[in-house]
Design an enzyme around this catalytic site. Structure first.
Site, mmCIF file in Angstrom:
data_model
loop_
_atom_site.group_PDB
_atom_site.id
_atom_site.type_symbol
_atom_site.label_atom_id
_atom_site.label_comp_id
_atom_site.label_asym_id
_atom_site.label_seq_id
_atom_site.Cartn_x
_atom_site.Cartn_y
_atom_site.Cartn_z
ATOM 1 N N GLU A 177 7.625 10.027 -4.574
ATOM 2 C CA GLU A 177 6.589 9.303 -5.688
ATOM 3 C C GLU A 177 5.255 9.136 -5.345
ATOM 4 O O GLU A 177 4.553 9.406 -6.053
ATOM 5 C CB GLU A 177 7.438 8.064 -6.267
ATOM 6 C CG GLU A 177 6.482 7.541 -7.384
ATOM 7 C CD GLU A 177 5.374 6.508 -7.108
ATOM 8 O OE1 GLU A 177 4.696 6.309 -8.014
ATOM 9 O OE2 GLU A 177 5.299 6.275 -5.721
ATOM 10 N N GLU A 178 4.996 8.854 -4.015
ATOM 11 C CA GLU A 178 3.953 8.411 -3.691
ATOM 12 C C GLU A 178 2.789 9.459 -3.300
ATOM 13 O O GLU A 178 1.729 9.289 -3.744
ATOM 14 C CB GLU A 178 4.075 7.700 -2.043
ATOM 15 C CG GLU A 178 4.844 6.382 -2.216
ATOM 16 C CD GLU A 178 4.028 5.213 -2.744
ATOM 17 O OE1 GLU A 178 2.981 5.407 -3.521
ATOM 18 O OE2 GLU A 178 4.683 4.077 -2.841
ATOM 19 N N ASP A 190 7.071 -1.921 -2.462
ATOM 20 C CA ASP A 190 6.911 -0.699 -2.943
ATOM 21 C C ASP A 190 7.524 0.692 -2.102
ATOM 22 O O ASP A 190 6.979 0.972 -0.981
ATOM 23 C CB ASP A 190 5.364 -0.446 -2.778
ATOM 24 C CG ASP A 190 5.036 0.856 -3.711
ATOM 25 O OD1 ASP A 190 5.697 1.330 -4.385
ATOM 26 O OD2 ASP A 190 3.890 1.373 -3.484
ATOM 27 N N HIS A 230 0.703 -0.647 -0.571
ATOM 28 C CA HIS A 230 0.271 0.445 0.300
ATOM 29 C C HIS A 230 -0.724 0.061 1.518
ATOM 30 O O HIS A 230 -1.557 0.796 2.070
ATOM 31 C CB HIS A 230 -1.008 1.214 -0.582
ATOM 32 C CG HIS A 230 -0.199 2.019 -1.624
ATOM 33 N ND1 HIS A 230 -0.840 3.068 -2.453
ATOM 34 C CD2 HIS A 230 1.241 2.178 -2.089
ATOM 35 C CE1 HIS A 230 0.188 3.478 -3.222
ATOM 36 N NE2 HIS A 230 1.153 2.822 -3.134
ATOM 37 N N ASP A 249 9.659 -0.071 -10.049
ATOM 38 C CA ASP A 249 8.716 0.159 -9.343
ATOM 39 C C ASP A 249 7.454 -0.909 -9.533
ATOM 40 O O ASP A 249 6.103 -0.249 -9.333
ATOM 41 C CB ASP A 249 8.262 1.576 -9.128
ATOM 42 C CG ASP A 249 7.107 2.158 -8.309
ATOM 43 O OD1 ASP A 249 7.045 1.409 -7.393
ATOM 44 O OD2 ASP A 249 6.705 3.054 -8.492
#
Length: 501
Positions: free
Chosen positions: A341-342, A307, A440, A369
């Site tokens: 993006e996060e 990611d 994450h 993604d």
């Protein structure tokens, strides 16, 4: 920097040339892409030699995995506003230029949140000794006071349950528990992380703990963004490992539980950053644009291999391979590596705003993604006849295990701002069944990415990008999205992360 080259076994390349599909692992149910009788009799709409020039090297030269090693091992975490993010921007720009692909930077102002130190514990009581908690601050969380924050815990399993408790959570930690076990559950429970802390703050809670959105854990907490309205209270918020969430649940079943939380996070002024944009100009219709993208930023834990380092190298490789063809495709291929993006989606919004005048000429957009898994299907979001237009271009993907269309529409967080302009979306869906094992977390590192799976998905992205840029016709534009009501506390989130964060 020098990197090792991974070579895919020659047997797979031979399967490609023969048109045989490799033995496939179990895949999500999808819509078979059966050719019509007319299609069976028709001559191929593409040159087999071109398919081999794109798919063959993607499978055999190991360039995608080597490039992913440069990004993850060489640069590391890339949270927006950090030195790592800026290093990644410059690396991508240099890499495109080394590939002979025209590239430039487009400015984006991004949030600059810094994690700092974090710790937590279940405080000892008459019933139990104290227990340390494995946790991570959620992106956007404010800090606690330096001495920490202690309070009783109340457990909820939904935002509706929180609303029903109302003022009963005042002065307490709200613990958001859930039952995520498979990747498809992410969309069901992501709102507890993104909207839950703000909702708890509205009712007077002093802090929030959220069970990690995970399909596996070895006490590895999963971070992610939480969002507070510009006006309103903000409270410290952290994710806890699933094992520790289970501990809290068991202890709460026996009586009151108090927790102490210490977060050292900080919110700095917005920082200057960039989207990285690259382009291969079309030979006949350069004004028509096929966009392929991924997000260059990552969280500050792990090195963002799945990611979204995997997506980044897939689209970069697609551009490199297409640029090496003897003849450019009819339309322009544009690659966008989005920043932020996060924890903000600033890059996706900035691109849509900067290119608003040419969005009517974007004839397709893809976003990768969902990690570096093997390809399983092709997806599309377009008007009538989209699958029929793409179906004749699918045979070269058979050797990669792609023989079907996904039942889901194509999409992505960073390309979602293109929806009002009715840009058609297409996609290569990958096996993301284990994606949320490491999503994450500190464990999202290069060793979790299978080089063969990455090579197959890279080949599929390169071919489908070429197909959209070369085919005589274009996808019919979809209907514009229906007007939405007032925005919720936060914007939502490919079982994958079609709405990000």
């Amino acid at each position: 920097m020098p990197v090792a080259t991974f070579i895919l076994p020659a047997s797979l390349a031979l399967q490609l040339l023969s048109g045989a599909a490799p033995a496939a692992k179990s895949a999500p149910k999808a819509v078979p892409a059966k050719p019509s009788a007319t299609a069976k009799r028709a001559a191929p709409v593409y040159a087999q030699a071109t398919a081999e020039k794109l798919i063959g090297p993607a499978l055999t030269d190991g360039h995608a995995y080597a490039r992913l090693a440069e990004l993850t091992d060489g640069i590391g975490p890339r949270l927006s506003g950090s030195p790592g993010a800026e290093a990644a921007v410059q690396w991508a720009l240099r890499s495109f230029k080394a590939d002979g692909v025209k590239a430039w930077l487009e400015p984006v102002k991004v949030p600059h949140w810094v994690r700092g130190e974090a710790s937590g514990e279940v405080l000892a009581s008459e019933r139990t000794r104290g227990h340390p908690l494995a946790l991570l601050a959620l992106g956007g969380s404010p800090p606690t006071a330096p001495e920490g924050l202690s309070a009783e815990v109340v457990e909820v399993t939904s935002l509706e349950q929180l609303e029903s408790l109302g003022a009963a959570v005042k002065g307490k930690f709200v613990f958001f528990n859930h039952t995520m076990t498979v990747a498809a559950d992410y969309g069901r429970f992501a709102g507890l992380r993104s909207r839950g802390p703000a909702a708890a703050a509205k009712h007077g809670a002093v802090g929030a703990l959220v069970r990690s959105l995970a399909t596996a854990s070895l006490r590895t907490p999963h971070t992610g963004a939480t969002n507070f309205p510009s006006e309103g209270p903000r409270i410290p918020a952290a994710s806890v490992a699933t094992e520790d969430a289970d501990l809290l649940h068991r202890l709460l079943a026996r009586g009151p539980v108090r927790v102490k939380l210490m977060l050292g996070s900080s919110e700095l002024p917005d920082a200057d950053s960039s989207n990285v944009v690259a382009e291969i100009r079309g030979r006949e219709k350069p004004q028509e644009i096929v966009l392929i993208g991924a997000h260059l930023d990552s969280w500050d834990v792990g090195t963002g291999a799945h990611d979204d380092g995997a997506g980044v190298v897939m689209v970069m490789e697609a551009a490199r391979l297409i640029a090496k063809l003897p003849q450019a495709p009819r339309r322009t291929v544009r690659v966008v590596l989005f920043m932020n993006e996060e924890n903000g989606l600033r890059g996706g919004r900035a691109y849509a705003e900067a290119h608003a005048a040419e969005l009517p000429r974007h004839v397709g957009a893809l976003e990768m993604d969902a990690g570096g898994g093997r390809p399983v299907s092709v997806s599309v979001r377009a008007g009538e006849g989209g699958q029929d237009l793409l179906r004749p271009w699918l045979p070269p993907l058979t050797a990669l295990g792609v023989t079907q269309f996904s039942p889901r529409e194509a999409g992505g967080a960073d390309i979602s701002p293109l929806m009002p302009a009715r840009v058609p979306f297409f996609g290569v869906e990958v096996d993301s069944s284990r994606y949320f094992d490491v999503h994450h977390t500190e464990a999202d590192t290069l060793d979790k990415v299978d080089p063969q799976d990455l090579a197959r998905s890279t080949a599929a992205v390169a071919w489908m990008t070429y197909a959209l840029a070369e085919m005589p016709g274009t996808l019919t534009r979809p209907e514009a999205p229906a007007p939405r009501g007032p925005a919720p506390v936060t914007a939502p989130a490919q079982q994958s992360k079609t709405s990000g964060n």
